[in-house]
Write a protein that holds these residues in place. Sequence first.
Motif, PDB file in Angstrom:
ATOM      1  N   VAL A  40       0.834  -1.207   0.000  1.00 41.07           N
ATOM      2  CA  VAL A  40       0.000   0.000   0.000  1.00 41.07           C
ATOM      3  C   VAL A  40       0.866   1.254   0.000  1.00 41.07           C
ATOM      4  O   VAL A  40       0.528   2.257  -0.637  1.00 41.07           O
ATOM      5  CB  VAL A  40      -0.948  -0.011   1.220  1.00 41.07           C
ATOM      6  N   LYS A  44       1.791   3.363  -2.995  1.00 37.40           N
ATOM      7  CA  LYS A  44       0.785   4.279  -3.563  1.00 37.40           C
ATOM      8  C   LYS A  44       0.544   3.975  -5.039  1.00 37.40           C
ATOM      9  O   LYS A  44       0.711   4.827  -5.921  1.00 37.40           O
ATOM     10  CB  LYS A  44       1.226   5.734  -3.389  1.00 37.40           C
ATOM     11  N   THR A  58      -2.226   3.372  -6.478  1.00 42.00           N
ATOM     12  CA  THR A  58      -3.634   3.546  -6.852  1.00 42.00           C
ATOM     13  C   THR A  58      -3.810   3.972  -8.311  1.00 42.00           C
ATOM     14  O   THR A  58      -4.854   3.726  -8.913  1.00 42.00           O
ATOM     15  CB  THR A  58      -4.308   4.596  -5.936  1.00 42.00           C
ATOM     16  N   TYR A  59      -2.773   4.589  -8.883  1.00 46.06           N
ATOM     17  CA  TYR A  59      -2.883   5.037 -10.279  1.00 46.06           C
ATOM     18  C   TYR A  59      -2.961   3.869 -11.265  1.00 46.06           C
ATOM     19  O   TYR A  59      -3.386   4.044 -12.413  1.00 46.06           O
ATOM     20  CB  TYR A  59      -1.702   5.956 -10.642  1.00 46.06           C
ATOM     21  N   THR A  83      -4.759   1.200 -10.600  1.00 44.97           N
ATOM     22  CA  THR A  83      -6.008   0.477 -10.311  1.00 44.97           C
ATOM     23  C   THR A  83      -6.831   0.209 -11.571  1.00 44.97           C
ATOM     24  O   THR A  83      -7.277  -0.933 -11.795  1.00 44.97           O
ATOM     25  CB  THR A  83      -6.853   1.257  -9.276  1.00 44.97           C
ATOM     26  N   PHE A 127      -6.538  -1.488  -3.996  1.00 44.44           N
ATOM     27  CA  PHE A 127      -6.044  -0.125  -4.258  1.00 44.44           C
ATOM     28  C   PHE A 127      -7.193   0.857  -4.453  1.00 44.44           C
ATOM     29  O   PHE A 127      -7.102   2.022  -4.060  1.00 44.44           O
ATOM     30  CB  PHE A 127      -5.122  -0.120  -5.479  1.00 44.44           C
ATOM     31  N   LEU A 128      -8.301   0.372  -5.061  1.00 45.99           N
ATOM     32  CA  LEU A 128      -9.472   1.235  -5.230  1.00 45.99           C
ATOM     33  C   LEU A 128     -10.058   1.610  -3.869  1.00 45.99           C
ATOM     34  O   LEU A 128     -10.418   2.776  -3.633  1.00 45.99           O
ATOM     35  CB  LEU A 128     -10.530   0.531  -6.087  1.00 45.99           C
ATOM     36  N   GLN A 139      -7.875   4.148  -2.331  1.00 53.38           N
ATOM     37  CA  GLN A 139      -8.064   5.452  -2.969  1.00 53.38           C
ATOM     38  C   GLN A 139      -9.328   6.135  -2.444  1.00 53.38           C
ATOM     39  O   GLN A 139      -9.322   7.352  -2.167  1.00 53.38           O
ATOM     40  CB  GLN A 139      -8.163   5.271  -4.491  1.00 53.38           C
TER      41      GLN A 139
END
Length: 533
Positions: free
Chosen positions: A102, A105, A107-108, A110, A143-144, A147
């Motif tokens: 996590v 980072k 998340t981009y 996802t 990850f979503l 976010q």
Amino acid sequence: MNILTFLNIFAGLSLFLYGLKVIRVGIQKFASEGLKRLIEKLTQNPIVGIIIGSFITVLIQSSSTTVTMVVGFVNAGVMTLRQAIGVIMGANIGTTITAQLVAFKLTYITPFLLIIGISMNFFAKRKIYRQINEVLIGFGFLFLGMQIMTTAFMAFKGNPSFNILIAQLSEHPLYGILLGIAMTTLIQNSSATIGLLQAMAIQHLITLDIALPILIGDNIGTTFSVFVASAQTNSNARRAALYHFIFNFIGAVIFVGLLSPFSAIIVRTSTDVARQIANAHTFFNVLNTLIQLPFINLLIALVTKLIPSKNAETEKGFKYIDERIIATPIIALSQVEKEILRMARLSAETLKMAFKAYFEQKLDYVPIVKENEEYVDKLDRNIAKFLSKVSSNVIAPEQVSNITSYFNYLNEFERICDHAEKIADLADYINLNKISFSQKALKDLSDLKLITMNLLEELIKALEKKDSTLVEKILDKCQEAKNIQNTIRSNHIKRLSIGDCLPETSMIFLDVVSHMARIQDHIQRIAEVFIGK
């Protein structure tokens, strides 16, 4: 900040937890055999246990699930307390991997994970690709969820009530520890609690100094669900659960006393607070393991003294399976197989005693046969219930096939034990009514008994070795046994016609032949299930 903010946080947390579950299922689909082999490689060496516990938790994505499974193994007698302690230590280390992921980072990526994963789900034909897509989708959801939580926490910036809470946590680390305990006890997943801390850190709502006490409380809170789950287990299993609590509690006490120097060390590992939290989580568990590793014998002695053995634990029950291992189907089914084989051996032993009662008039065996038959009935019912629960967690077509076979085995071995009881009843009847047979009749029955007993023992050996060649030979022998049954019945009719056997003994003779024939039928059906006929 309004109700929608909290709904978004809970929605993100739910997606995070669901992602962990999907990852766990996906990884187990293509790593299940590896997971099984890891368990089988356990030794009394705690360092091996730590390594294996770490890997298992990476696969299962939950230290609580790993430790609960370990408690189940200890309760089933498959794992010793010493082996369990090593795995528990390793589980605490393995659970830190999620926080490290996590902290990157990611998340981009996802959308890419979800698009690729879902596309593979529709178009991939090979099993391995379909299994990989589940892992990708799981990480996508994780990850979503992260976010969504991170975005929702933006609303807390500048909020007076939240600022007061942060100030209280900063001034009183004990409040943070209690909050961490409460959060993890409620969520029952330490990775999710750490994820919440990291989401707040990304929005610059908390510092490492505020996160550390919560993180320490998180490690204590994760032990409670395991401890509750161990309530109905044996002494050793409860000791393993208690050790899990003591291990984390001692670590918490040590690091509470070293909060300032520990924080100073962690701050130097990264300038990013989310990464600092992940590093603190990893360092805490690794250092706690290294500190307590030399004192394993003392800790074993402590939990043994706190939870003494009880004589009542000699009651018959499962030896290899426990409700707590249902979450990992590959392990659960492996243990079911061992339990069924134990049931098979007990059925064979019961049949042997029934034959001794019948042929040698050793009537002391009759009540033992009846007791064993009741126990086998109980095993049949309880293993079937356990299998039904496992079937709701199955993750591969071959596991579904195994479950179907196991249900068949249960039914056939239970019926064999039923026939053993009937033969023991006939032994009682023969004794009470002073019935005797001619030497030729006894010879025929004795030959059929040997054939039946040999077939059953060979079948059990073949199942233990998973030897399909041997099972094929048993099927051939079953066909030969049917011919011998017909010959024995013909011989009996001839003896009746010339007066060598009395009519009043005929039904008893044919009854025992019929019971042995039925036993041979059950043996044949088990063999056919094994080779897929």
